[in-house]
Design a protein around this motif. Structure first.
Motif, mmCIF file in Angstrom:
data_model
loop_
_atom_site.group_PDB
_atom_site.id
_atom_site.type_symbol
_atom_site.label_atom_id
_atom_site.label_comp_id
_atom_site.label_asym_id
_atom_site.label_seq_id
_atom_site.Cartn_x
_atom_site.Cartn_y
_atom_site.Cartn_z
ATOM 1 N N ASP A 232 24.523 -2.045 -13.027
ATOM 2 C CA ASP A 232 25.375 -2.962 -13.790
ATOM 3 C C ASP A 232 24.669 -4.292 -14.007
ATOM 4 O OD1 ASP A 232 27.568 -3.848 -15.179
ATOM 5 O OD2 ASP A 232 28.988 -3.606 -13.528
ATOM 6 N N ASN A 233 25.198 -5.056 -14.925
ATOM 7 C CA ASN A 233 24.648 -6.377 -15.238
ATOM 8 C C ASN A 233 24.655 -7.268 -13.991
ATOM 9 O OD1 ASN A 233 23.817 -8.296 -17.469
ATOM 10 N ND2 ASN A 233 25.525 -9.444 -16.595
ATOM 11 N N GLY A 234 23.518 -7.962 -13.750
ATOM 12 C CA GLY A 234 23.426 -8.873 -12.616
ATOM 13 C C GLY A 234 22.958 -8.221 -11.330
ATOM 14 N N GLU A 235 22.769 -6.905 -11.328
ATOM 15 C CA GLU A 235 22.294 -6.232 -10.115
ATOM 16 C C GLU A 235 20.765 -6.281 -10.044
ATOM 17 O OE1 GLU A 235 25.923 -3.089 -9.275
ATOM 18 O OE2 GLU A 235 24.040 -2.315 -10.085
ATOM 19 N N PHE A 236 20.233 -5.931 -8.863
ATOM 20 C CA PHE A 236 18.797 -6.007 -8.625
ATOM 21 C C PHE A 236 18.269 -4.676 -8.116
ATOM 22 C CE2 PHE A 236 20.443 -10.271 -8.185
ATOM 23 C CZ PHE A 236 19.487 -11.073 -8.783
ATOM 24 N N LEU A 237 17.001 -4.398 -8.464
ATOM 25 C CA LEU A 237 16.275 -3.257 -7.913
ATOM 26 C C LEU A 237 15.102 -3.803 -7.100
ATOM 27 C CD1 LEU A 237 16.004 -0.875 -10.996
ATOM 28 C CD2 LEU A 237 17.515 -0.600 -9.037
ATOM 29 N N ARG A 238 14.874 -3.238 -5.943
ATOM 30 C CA ARG A 238 13.730 -3.647 -5.123
ATOM 31 C C ARG A 238 12.689 -2.532 -5.128
ATOM 32 N NH1 ARG A 238 12.626 -7.375 -1.052
ATOM 33 N NH2 ARG A 238 14.751 -8.186 -1.226
ATOM 34 N N VAL A 239 11.504 -2.832 -5.642
ATOM 35 C CA VAL A 239 10.402 -1.875 -5.655
ATOM 36 C C VAL A 239 9.446 -2.272 -4.540
ATOM 37 C CG1 VAL A 239 8.635 -0.744 -7.035
ATOM 38 C CG2 VAL A 239 10.671 -1.676 -8.147
ATOM 39 N N SER A 240 9.457 -1.513 -3.473
ATOM 40 C CA SER A 240 8.724 -1.871 -2.260
ATOM 41 C C SER A 240 7.217 -1.911 -2.485
ATOM 42 C CB SER A 240 9.069 -0.869 -1.149
ATOM 43 O OG SER A 240 8.374 -1.180 0.040
ATOM 44 N N GLY A 241 6.589 -2.963 -1.971
ATOM 45 C CA GLY A 241 5.138 -3.059 -1.955
ATOM 46 C C GLY A 241 4.479 -3.415 -3.268
ATOM 47 N N GLN A 242 5.275 -3.764 -4.290
ATOM 48 C CA GLN A 242 4.694 -4.079 -5.596
ATOM 49 C C GLN A 242 4.704 -5.573 -5.894
ATOM 50 O OE1 GLN A 242 3.030 -1.973 -7.449
ATOM 51 N NE2 GLN A 242 3.447 -0.345 -5.963
ATOM 52 N N GLY A 243 4.969 -6.395 -4.879
ATOM 53 C CA GLY A 243 4.852 -7.838 -5.030
ATOM 54 C C GLY A 243 3.412 -8.269 -4.787
ATOM 55 N N ASN A 244 3.206 -9.535 -4.427
ATOM 56 C CA ASN A 244 1.856 -10.015 -4.167
ATOM 57 C C ASN A 244 1.287 -9.395 -2.895
ATOM 58 O OD1 ASN A 244 1.538 -11.793 -6.386
ATOM 59 N ND2 ASN A 244 2.890 -13.259 -5.385
ATOM 60 N N GLU A 245 -0.009 -9.133 -2.908
ATOM 61 C CA GLU A 245 -0.662 -8.524 -1.761
ATOM 62 C C GLU A 245 -0.657 -9.486 -0.579
ATOM 63 O OE1 GLU A 245 -4.741 -6.020 -0.772
ATOM 64 O OE2 GLU A 245 -4.074 -6.371 -2.814
ATOM 65 N N GLY A 246 -0.531 -8.917 0.610
ATOM 66 C CA GLY A 246 -0.516 -9.739 1.815
ATOM 67 C C GLY A 246 -1.904 -10.263 2.161
ATOM 68 N N ARG A 247 -1.943 -11.185 3.115
ATOM 69 C CA ARG A 247 -3.194 -11.796 3.552
ATOM 70 C C ARG A 247 -3.464 -11.427 5.001
ATOM 71 N NH1 ARG A 247 -3.771 -17.820 5.177
ATOM 72 N NH2 ARG A 247 -6.006 -18.081 5.417
ATOM 73 N N ASN A 248 -4.721 -11.326 5.331
ATOM 74 C CA ASN A 248 -5.147 -10.982 6.695
ATOM 75 C C ASN A 248 -4.562 -9.652 7.163
ATOM 76 O OD1 ASN A 248 -6.429 -13.500 6.765
ATOM 77 N ND2 ASN A 248 -4.654 -14.497 7.694
ATOM 78 N N GLY A 249 -4.481 -8.700 6.234
ATOM 79 C CA GLY A 249 -3.969 -7.382 6.587
ATOM 80 C C GLY A 249 -2.459 -7.281 6.577
ATOM 81 N N GLY A 250 -1.777 -8.334 6.152
ATOM 82 C CA GLY A 250 -0.317 -8.296 6.093
ATOM 83 C C GLY A 250 0.174 -7.413 4.947
ATOM 84 N N PRO A 251 1.419 -6.942 5.016
ATOM 85 C CA PRO A 251 1.952 -6.060 3.967
ATOM 86 C C PRO A 251 2.199 -6.812 2.662
ATOM 87 C CG PRO A 251 3.701 -6.666 5.481
ATOM 88 C CD PRO A 251 2.429 -7.228 6.056
ATOM 89 N N ALA A 252 2.204 -6.071 1.560
ATOM 90 C CA ALA A 252 2.507 -6.673 0.258
ATOM 91 C C ALA A 252 3.994 -6.991 0.170
ATOM 92 C CB ALA A 252 2.103 -5.723 -0.867
ATOM 93 N N GLY A 253 4.322 -7.959 -0.667
ATOM 94 C CA GLY A 253 5.726 -8.257 -0.937
ATOM 95 C C GLY A 253 6.318 -7.208 -1.853
ATOM 96 N N ASP A 254 7.546 -7.410 -2.243
ATOM 97 C CA ASP A 254 8.245 -6.458 -3.111
ATOM 98 C C ASP A 254 8.411 -7.027 -4.521
ATOM 99 O OD1 ASP A 254 8.515 -4.797 -0.915
ATOM 100 O OD2 ASP A 254 10.517 -5.542 -0.417
#
Length: 376
Positions: A232-254
């Motif tokens: 519906d309008n105004g809702e959000f989808l979270r796509v795991s691991g497709q945000g900015n890459e992490g630093r020092n071996g940390g996980p990527a954002g969403d």
């Protein structure tokens, strides 16, 4: 850039408006400024976007509460609002990310430890606009957006090929330096991040040309996003691991996909149910008839009874939108609107006069009841 209008003002409401008032105002304005109703009208198009943006905030209890307290600053990253990765839709500032990766202030042992510890990448928000049907049935959308990734040339080290980062001679690789200062109360010692290596403990003498020694680059990421049926309008989808890459071996954002759904030219939506008005003729209303009822798929036949009054509601079970929570389909509720004929010729008018004479008042029960009450 023009200053943003107050979201309540956009919807023609006063602050503190109820959820129902917000929903009704949105439906009215979305239909008024819908692109299908105003082809080629750029002003109407901007109004439509503005109305959708206002509704996306005011229809969400958490966002509405933040907006009521802080106004637009609640979602402005430059003002510290909006939470992680939730500044302005579609306007993500990657300059600040590089600054936090490779610049940054602070000092002391804890600061240095944090600088070299695994750090999760930032979430990225992307706004996508769907048609009413795409939201109802689900779809796949190809999108592209800016993302920070580890440099492919140097593998994130920041050093040119064939070279490597060296231990900082100033701090000996600890990333910290200790200084002493004599005061009236004695010698005061403090530990802070090494200025020479910025607390990393490493020095890059020959930086990678691709990333200028930063180890990370901004790229345009292409991705196919699966939109679930019933969103519906105004809702959000979270796509795991497709945000900015992490630093020092940390996980990527969403990747957070914010959904805007265009208003439909016929249907309105409330949850998993959809609504519309269907015009019927005077004869169909009086005698009853089998009519075609439009749905989001194929039209269906529906028999309305004789004596149907204008505004009477009927339900087509299971012809609504699937619920993302329960998986069950809602209903289609339509109102029969009796259309009075216009531009009658003389013969048609005479037939109606004859009909009126034949009926008298006995066939109009509501009219009789009304005037009996009026006389009392």
């Amino acid at each position: 850039m023009a200053e943003k209008r107050d979201y309540y003002e956009v919807l023609g409401l006063s602050k503190g408006a109820s959820d129902d008032e917000i929903k009704k105002a949105y439906r009215k304005l979305a239909k008024q400024y819908h692109p299908d109703m105003n082809p080629g009208d750029k002003v109407a198009e901007e109004k439509f976007k503005e109305v959708n943006e206002a509704y996306a905030v005011l229809s969400d209890p958490d966002k509405k509460a933040k907006y009521d307290q802080y106004g637009h600053a609640a979602f402005d990253p430059s003002m510290g609002g909006g939470g992680a990765g939730f500044g302005g839709f579609g306007d993500f500032d990657f300059g600040d990310i590089f600054s936090s990766f490779f610049g940054g202030g602070g000092g002391g042992a804890s600061s240095s430890a944090r600088r070299n510890a695994p750090i999760r990448g930032e979430d990225i928000q992307y706004r996508i606009t769907l048609t009413f049907e795409e939201a109802a049935f689900g779809c796949r959308k190809d999108i592209s957006y800016a993302r920070i990734e580890k440099c492919s040339e140097c593998g994130g080290s920041g050093a040119a090929k064939g070279t490597s980062a060296e231990t900082c001679p100033t701090c000996g690789g600890t990333g910290q330096v200790r200084s002493s200062q004599r005061t009236a109360f004695g010698i005061f010692q403090s530990t802070h991040a090494c200025d020479n290596c910025r607390g990393t403990g490493k020095i890059i003498k020959t930086p990678c040309r691709n990333c200028n020694g930063k180890g990370y680059v901004r790229i345009t990421k292409k991705l196919t996003v699966t939109i679930p049926a019933g969103i519906d309008n105004g809702e959000f989808l979270r796509v795991s691991g497709q945000g900015n890459e992490g630093r020092n071996g940390g996980p990527a954002g969403d990747l957070i996909v914010a959904v805007t759904v265009r208003a439909h030219s016929i249907f309105e939506r409330d949850g998993s149910n959809i609504y519309c008005d269907i015009p019927i003729t005077f004869v169909e209303a009086a005698l009853g008839a089998e009519i075609d009822v439009p749905t989001l798929e194929e039209p269906v036949k529906y028999t309305i009874p004789d004596g149907t009054q204008t505004g009477t509601s009927f339900t087509v079970r299971g012809a609504g939108i699937v619920s993302t929570r329960t998986g069950r389909k809602g209903d289609l509720i339509f109102r029969a609107i009796v259309e009075v004929p216009k531009n009658l010729n003389e013969k048609q008018k005479q037939l109606l006069r004859d009909f009126a004479d034949e009926c008298g008042q006995r066939n109009y029960t509501k009219r009789q009841s009304f005037f009996r009450k009026f006389k009392k």
